[in-house]
Design a protein around this motif. Structure first.
Motif, mmCIF file in Angstrom:
data_model
loop_
_atom_site.group_PDB
_atom_site.id
_atom_site.type_symbol
_atom_site.label_atom_id
_atom_site.label_comp_id
_atom_site.label_asym_id
_atom_site.label_seq_id
_atom_site.Cartn_x
_atom_site.Cartn_y
_atom_site.Cartn_z
ATOM 1 N N TYR A 129 -48.031 -25.033 9.858
ATOM 2 C CA TYR A 129 -47.080 -25.282 10.933
ATOM 3 C C TYR A 129 -46.410 -23.968 11.296
ATOM 4 C CZ TYR A 129 -47.408 -30.322 10.096
ATOM 5 O OH TYR A 129 -47.857 -31.606 9.953
ATOM 6 N N GLN A 168 -42.891 -22.345 13.267
ATOM 7 C CA GLN A 168 -41.534 -22.688 13.724
ATOM 8 C C GLN A 168 -40.919 -21.485 14.405
ATOM 9 O OE1 GLN A 168 -38.631 -23.697 10.665
ATOM 10 N NE2 GLN A 168 -37.750 -25.250 12.010
ATOM 11 N N ASN A 226 -34.718 -21.902 16.015
ATOM 12 C CA ASN A 226 -33.979 -23.079 16.487
ATOM 13 C C ASN A 226 -34.882 -24.132 17.117
ATOM 14 O OD1 ASN A 226 -31.372 -22.008 15.768
ATOM 15 N ND2 ASN A 226 -31.610 -20.630 17.511
ATOM 16 N N ARG A 227 -36.124 -24.178 16.655
ATOM 17 C CA ARG A 227 -37.064 -25.160 17.181
ATOM 18 C C ARG A 227 -37.652 -25.986 16.052
ATOM 19 N NH1 ARG A 227 -38.825 -23.580 22.249
ATOM 20 N NH2 ARG A 227 -39.702 -25.683 22.404
ATOM 21 N N GLY A 228 -38.418 -26.997 16.426
ATOM 22 C CA GLY A 228 -39.051 -27.867 15.443
ATOM 23 C C GLY A 228 -40.314 -27.269 14.863
ATOM 24 N N LEU A 229 -40.962 -28.053 14.019
ATOM 25 C CA LEU A 229 -42.220 -27.660 13.391
ATOM 26 C C LEU A 229 -43.372 -27.996 14.332
ATOM 27 C CD1 LEU A 229 -41.523 -29.027 9.830
ATOM 28 C CD2 LEU A 229 -41.716 -26.629 10.462
ATOM 29 N N LEU A 273 -41.919 -18.155 12.172
ATOM 30 C CA LEU A 273 -41.935 -18.556 10.768
ATOM 31 C C LEU A 273 -43.095 -19.533 10.561
ATOM 32 C CD1 LEU A 273 -40.383 -18.309 8.084
ATOM 33 C CD2 LEU A 273 -38.885 -20.145 8.889
ATOM 34 N N PHE A 275 -45.312 -22.062 8.018
ATOM 35 C CA PHE A 275 -45.256 -22.874 6.811
ATOM 36 C C PHE A 275 -46.618 -23.459 6.503
ATOM 37 C CE2 PHE A 275 -40.818 -22.991 5.836
ATOM 38 C CZ PHE A 275 -40.133 -22.915 7.041
ATOM 39 N N PHE A 283 -43.954 -28.490 1.375
ATOM 40 C CA PHE A 283 -44.031 -27.242 2.130
ATOM 41 C C PHE A 283 -43.857 -26.032 1.230
ATOM 42 C CE2 PHE A 283 -44.050 -28.427 6.594
ATOM 43 C CZ PHE A 283 -43.711 -29.769 6.531
ATOM 44 N N LYS A 334 -42.437 -21.977 1.047
ATOM 45 C CA LYS A 334 -41.139 -21.394 1.399
ATOM 46 C C LYS A 334 -41.148 -20.757 2.784
ATOM 47 C CE LYS A 334 -38.983 -22.404 -2.379
ATOM 48 N NZ LYS A 334 -37.906 -23.431 -2.359
ATOM 49 N N PHE A 353 -35.539 -33.311 10.159
ATOM 50 C CA PHE A 353 -36.777 -33.691 10.826
ATOM 51 C C PHE A 353 -37.215 -35.076 10.397
ATOM 52 C CE2 PHE A 353 -37.899 -29.900 12.934
ATOM 53 C CZ PHE A 353 -37.590 -28.829 12.119
ATOM 54 N N ARG A 372 -30.217 -31.135 14.908
ATOM 55 C CA ARG A 372 -29.433 -30.081 14.260
ATOM 56 C C ARG A 372 -28.028 -30.607 14.026
ATOM 57 N NH1 ARG A 372 -29.987 -25.208 12.783
ATOM 58 N NH2 ARG A 372 -31.958 -24.919 13.876
#
Lengths: 115, 112
Positions: free
Chosen positions: A36, A38, A41-44, A88, A90, A105, A107, B90, B108
């Motif tokens: 995944y 990221q 400030n967003r989702g996976l 980022l 994962f 997951f 780190k 999530f 958030r």
């Protein structure tokens, strides 16, 4: 128990160069493996997964990953990095034989692509 | 295609308040998972439900509870909020046996 190791906190690569983000896993049985991404400030965002079949898995945005059972690895690769790949990443795993257990997951590895 | 819907997207609460986060899984997905991702951390599994029954429990504090309703949506209830509860929460859903997980965009939560 399931676990994932991403040995590098940070990977830096020049734009246009190939990139590799490393992942090793541990499960009792056969693994389902995922990558995944990221953004801040967003989702996976799902990139790719290995369930069964070919060891080389191709995913979104030109990414691919190679499942290596003997080395218990699932490294993420891209032949030519873009600045927009900076994010980022994962790696995640679950045991294929344990019903609907949750993903575990790593780190995370921060990829920085420099223009 | 329909995705996993989470609401609200952002939530600001004061210490000791309560919060409720909602998750609407993809239709016909039978399992819902909740994860917490603190700042700079990896997602940590909290709890999951299979066909409206709790199936796995992770590092969920006793102050938190969750349930899945008859329409398959799930809610995470958080009480006596602490500053350390500030995180991205999530929700994900899947169909058992397929190995596919779809994550929502997250909620958030900021505790001040």
């Amino acid at each position: 128990a399931q676990s994932v190791a991403q040995p590098e906190d940070q990977v830096n690569v020049a734009e246009g160069n190939p990139l590799t983000v490393k992942c090793t896993y541990s499960v009792s049985g056969n693994p389902y493996l995922f990558w995944y991404v990221q953004y801040p400030n967003r989702g996976l965002q799902f990139l790719l997964k290995y369930i069964t079949g070919d060891n080389l898995v191709k995913g979104s945005y030109g990414f691919e990953a190679e499942f290596n059972k003997s080395q218990t690895s699932f490294h993420l690769k891209k032949p030519s990095a873009l600045v927009s790949d900076s994010a980022l990443y994962f790696c995640a795993v679950r045991d294929m034989n344990t019903g609907n257990t949750p993903l575990v997951f790593g780190k995370g590895t921060r990829l920085s692509v420099i223009a | 295609a329909a995705g996993v819907i989470q609401s609200p997207r952002h939530l600001i609460k004061e210490k000791r308040e309560t919060a409720t986060l909602k998750c609407y899984p993809i239709p016909r997905h039978d399992t819902v998972y909740w994860y917490q991702q603190g700042p700079g951390q990896d997602p940590q599994f909290l709890i999951s439900f299979y066909e409206k029954m709790q199936s796995d429990k992770g590092s969920i504090p006793d102050r938190f509870s969750a349930q899945q309703f008859s329409d398959y949506h799930s809610e995470l209830n958080m009480s006596s909020l602490e500053l350390g509860d500030s995180a991205l929460y999530f929700c994900a859903s899947s169909i058992t046996g397929t190995g596919g997980y779809t994550f929502g965009s997250g909620t958030r939560l900021t505790v001040v």
